[in-house]
Design an enzyme around this catalytic site. Sequence first.
Site, mmCIF file in Angstrom:
data_model
loop_
_atom_site.group_PDB
_atom_site.id
_atom_site.type_symbol
_atom_site.label_atom_id
_atom_site.label_comp_id
_atom_site.label_asym_id
_atom_site.label_seq_id
_atom_site.Cartn_x
_atom_site.Cartn_y
_atom_site.Cartn_z
ATOM 1 C CE LYS A 1 -3.414 7.634 -6.135
ATOM 2 N NZ LYS A 1 -3.447 8.375 -7.227
ATOM 3 C CG ASN A 2 -6.900 7.860 -8.194
ATOM 4 O OD1 ASN A 2 -6.060 8.436 -7.825
ATOM 5 N ND2 ASN A 2 -6.861 6.825 -8.728
ATOM 6 N NE ARG B 1 2.047 13.731 -14.848
ATOM 7 C CZ ARG B 1 3.068 13.588 -14.110
ATOM 8 N NH1 ARG B 1 2.740 12.861 -12.862
ATOM 9 N NH2 ARG B 1 4.092 14.000 -14.183
ATOM 10 C CG ASP C 1 2.617 9.687 -15.544
ATOM 11 O OD1 ASP C 1 2.602 8.991 -16.674
ATOM 12 O OD2 ASP C 1 2.021 9.828 -14.598
ATOM 13 C CG ASP D 1 -4.679 2.831 -11.112
ATOM 14 O OD1 ASP D 1 -4.080 3.414 -12.174
ATOM 15 O OD2 ASP D 1 -5.456 3.428 -10.887
#
Length: 425
Positions: free
Chosen positions: A28-29, A98, A122, A310
């Site tokens: 994802k990142n 974000r 957040d 994470d």
Amino acid sequence: MESVDQQDRIEVRASGPLEGSVPISGAKNSVLKLMAACLLTEGTFVIRNVPDIEDVTAMAEVLRAMGVTVSRSGDALTIERPASITPEAPYALTEQLRASTAVLGPLLAGVGHARVALPGGDDFGPRPIDMHVAALETIGCRIETSGGDVYASADNLVGNLVLLEFPSVGATENVMMAAVRAKGTTVIDNAAREPEIADLAGFLNHMGGQVTGAGTSTIEVEGVDELHPVEHTVVSDRIEAATFLAALAMAGGEITLLGARSDHMAMLCRKLGDMGVRTSSDPDGIWAMCNGRLRSADVSTLPYPGLPTDCKPLLVAMLSVAEGVGIVTENLFSGRFRYVDELVRMGANIRTEGHHAVIRGIDRLSGAPVRASDIRAGAALVVAGLAADGVTVVSDPHHIDRGYEDFVGKLSALGADVRRVRPGG
Ligand code: EPU
């Protein structure tokens, strides 16, 4: 107030041992930044190994609002960036994601100006972009903030020494994507070293950029006059892989993470080894096994190659049922302990004090209704449910959908007793 029956939720029951293989998706990142990098030049890009997750959908919306065409076929995204685009990202879109601030650098380099709404904080604390701004100003951008929007422009980007105060992932990426078209050489010192940064550098280099040193603390970007579109395969998601290792730790068993990269997870695998989870590199990915009770360990999050923030919620869930006491220190985000209250509702013995959590392991958790507050917290609560008596009901699973492709399906295929319950379905 919705009754429980009307809520989308994930139900988990104690299960195990897990067995079989699970395919690990693209990161994802990484993909979110690669999608932003497509703004750099006109043409048709193809990105493969793209996870089917909500954050990718949200980034596609950000690009579409600028006039870019994004379509998916299987695990490939085709991104057609026309000659002229509207270099704006409104608040309605940036507040959903974000990572949408990653468009700033490529828009400056590809169009020369941009208006990007600040996404705000957040659940795990403020998410400022002051380092992105300072770094971009160092290479010749003018940046002003007004009415919640960042207005940025650059007639000429000029290479310079960019010294980051902290190895911020987002700031490193934004300045790389802007500097690729600057005049002269940009040196990013104290750069973030994550594998996703190296993936972005590879993407930029395929496009004709000249980026060296990605993966180390000093990245050099030699500006070029022209870039061209490319096809690229996204690096595998080390945090998704870590999530399945945590599931194995909670449920026991033996699994293979297909496509996972052990070289990107060395610190985590070492910590898991201390706690009783065996891992080894396999031609197909990572093989892992766990039998018996976990052992406690101390954990401190750090920028890569340190233990990823994470992974912290996963580690806290594991420590909740490990033998002994573990101290967890968060060094990246100020408020990333929200899910602790939920684990405590499941019987975990955890005390938090500022950036620290002290976890005294108990034998078993007990299933309870809990709420996912962000992507990783949500995944950790599902994983915790694998070692809990009774039923754990995780509400707000849409947070998990932002970052995990078919999380419930992949866990069930390994033998976990987990199911998605949708309202009316
Ligand atoms: N920071 C600043 N100013 C800035 C930029 C960052 O003070 O201009 C601070 C942040 O507030 C934070 C620290 O620096 O305290 C680290 O932030 P960083 O910029 O490295 O993180 P990021 O780029 O915003 C990415 C990941 C996060 C991951 C962090 C740290 C993406 C889309 N997000 O965020 O992933 O936690 O790096 O590794 O790449 C997730 O996947 O769930 C997630 C939150």
